[in-house]
Design an enzyme around this catalytic site. Structure first.
Site, PDB file in Angstrom:
ATOM      1  N   LYS A  87       0.827  -1.205   0.000  1.00  7.84           N
ATOM      2  CA  LYS A  87       0.000   0.000   0.000  1.00  7.84           C
ATOM      3  C   LYS A  87       0.862   1.254   0.000  1.00  7.84           C
ATOM      4  O   LYS A  87       0.523   2.257  -0.650  1.00  7.84           O
ATOM      5  CB  LYS A  87      -0.936   0.016   1.210  1.00  7.84           C
ATOM      6  CG  LYS A  87      -1.914   1.183   1.162  1.00  7.84           C
ATOM      7  CD  LYS A  87      -2.971   1.100   2.234  1.00  7.84           C
ATOM      8  CE  LYS A  87      -3.983   2.231   2.097  1.00  7.84           C
ATOM      9  NZ  LYS A  87      -5.054   2.157   3.111  1.00  7.84           N
ATOM     10  N   CYS A 191      -3.259 -10.799   3.949  1.00  2.43           N
ATOM     11  CA  CYS A 191      -2.300  -9.715   4.165  1.00  2.43           C
ATOM     12  C   CYS A 191      -2.122  -9.494   5.668  1.00  2.43           C
ATOM     13  O   CYS A 191      -3.112  -9.324   6.394  1.00  2.43           O
ATOM     14  CB  CYS A 191      -2.798  -8.442   3.493  1.00  2.43           C
ATOM     15  SG  CYS A 191      -1.804  -6.979   3.884  1.00  2.43           S
ATOM     16  N   ASP A 198      -5.420 -12.518  -0.233  1.00  2.00           N
ATOM     17  CA  ASP A 198      -4.576 -12.421  -1.426  1.00  2.00           C
ATOM     18  C   ASP A 198      -4.694 -13.732  -2.196  1.00  2.00           C
ATOM     19  O   ASP A 198      -4.533 -14.811  -1.612  1.00  2.00           O
ATOM     20  CB  ASP A 198      -3.103 -12.192  -1.048  1.00  2.00           C
ATOM     21  CG  ASP A 198      -2.880 -10.846  -0.384  1.00  2.00           C
ATOM     22  OD1 ASP A 198      -3.432  -9.850  -0.867  1.00  2.00           O
ATOM     23  OD2 ASP A 198      -2.150 -10.788   0.624  1.00  2.00           O
ATOM     24  N   GLU A 231       5.916 -12.407  -0.621  1.00  2.00           N
ATOM     25  CA  GLU A 231       7.290 -12.909  -0.674  1.00  2.00           C
ATOM     26  C   GLU A 231       7.530 -13.961   0.409  1.00  2.00           C
ATOM     27  O   GLU A 231       8.225 -14.968   0.173  1.00  2.00           O
ATOM     28  CB  GLU A 231       8.279 -11.747  -0.498  1.00  2.00           C
ATOM     29  CG  GLU A 231       8.141 -10.640  -1.532  1.00  2.00           C
ATOM     30  CD  GLU A 231       7.207  -9.510  -1.094  1.00  2.00           C
ATOM     31  OE1 GLU A 231       7.372  -8.395  -1.594  1.00  2.00           O
ATOM     32  OE2 GLU A 231       6.315  -9.769  -0.245  1.00  2.00           O
ATOM     33  N   GLY A 260      -4.911  -2.619  -6.076  1.00  2.00           N
ATOM     34  CA  GLY A 260      -4.465  -1.232  -6.132  1.00  2.00           C
ATOM     35  C   GLY A 260      -3.587  -0.938  -7.331  1.00  2.00           C
ATOM     36  O   GLY A 260      -2.703  -0.080  -7.266  1.00  2.00           O
TER      37      GLY A 260
END
Length: 284
Positions: A87, A191, A198, A231, A260
């Site tokens: 973000k 998240c 996600d 990751e 986003g």
């Protein structure tokens, strides 16, 4: 008095303030060590790979004050000390929307410098023309899709609280070592910042004795309640597979869906010669 439910007074109405001036300080670095310290594999082995980010909402002003738009790909080495919170990266790119740059090259150099300083690594950026349909062409994941591997098991798959690698299949001791390539579109995690889901496609290329795809899929499904950055999830899968199967070679990559205007595509390999070219899937 009953509350009248409208978008403005719901969680949908909770707005985010977007910067209108160039704000590199908004980038928020997160130490890679926060995820790696919990894994059995060493930092050195988890550092072989790259995180590819696609940016679909890149905009700035030219020297005449006219809005410009483009797409981009960021290449962040897994050796970086930090990852960037997504973000904060989105807000950073929004801070460029009303900033003038003399050229595309000037924009590229600015972004590369800002991210390299933030992540303590050599970050590279490629910018693509939105008018060119071949700029970021679509690809397909390699190998066998294992999404239906549990259909005939007659086993109820429980939704667990976190990752459980006990479901990983045992090796077939009589099987010959060979390269096996699988993919699944069912990767889901949460998240750690927003707890929002996600979704991603996972690909695994592993040179080992035969692996039971039902056990592998069950393991992937245990990520559904797991809180982890993209990751970190890929590195955990890479670490778990390495520990469980001791493969001759291993490549784990994920294509996460866009949020986003940004998607994240981490890849980890047992040898840098196995690092694939960055690609984009249909769901991105």
């Amino acid at each position: 008095m009953n509350t009248i439910h409208t978008p403005e007074n719901s969680i949908l109405g909770q707005s985010t303030t977007y910067p209108k001036t160039y704000s590199p300080e908004i980038l928020y670095p997160i130490p890679r060590a926060l995820g790696r310290d919990k894994l059995s594999l060493s930092n050195e082995k988890l550092s072989l790979g790259t995180d590819f980010w696609h940016v679909f909402e890149l905009s700035w002003l030219n020297k005449n004050g006219i809005s410009q738009v483009a797409m981009a790909r960021l290449t962040i080495p897994a050796t970086s000390l930090f990852i960037v919170e997504s973000k904060s990266l989105k807000l950073y790119f929004n801070s460029l929307n009303f900033t003038e740059f003399d050229s595309v090259q000037d924009l590229q150099k600015t972004i590369e410098t800002d991210l390299s300083n933030c992540l303590k690594a050599n970050v590279k950026m490629a910018i693509f023309d939105v008018k060119n349909a071949n700029s970021l062409p679509l690809a397909e994941p390699n190998g066998i899709c294992i999404d239906n591997a549990l259909d005939n098991s007659n086993k109820k798959i429980a939704i667990v609280d976190d990752v459980n690698n006990a479901s990983l299949a045992l090796l077939n001791e009589n099987g010959e070592t060979k390269l096996q390539v699988f993919h699944s579109h069912l990767l889901r995690s949460n998240c750690p910042v927003t707890n929002q889901p996600d979704w991603g496609t996972l690909e695994i290329a592993i040179d080992s004795q035969p692996i039971d795809t039902a056990g592998l899929l069950e393991y992937i499904l245990t990520f559904r309640q797991h809180n982890g950055f993209h990751e970190q999830c890929v590195e955990q899968i890479f670490s778990d597979l390495t520990e469980k199967f001791t493969p001759k070679s291993l490549m784990v990559r994920a294509w996460y869906t866009r949020r986003g205007g940004i998607d994240i595509n981490p890849c980890r390999v047992s040898d840098l010669s196995l690092l694939p070219s960055p690609t984009r899937l249909n769901r991105q």
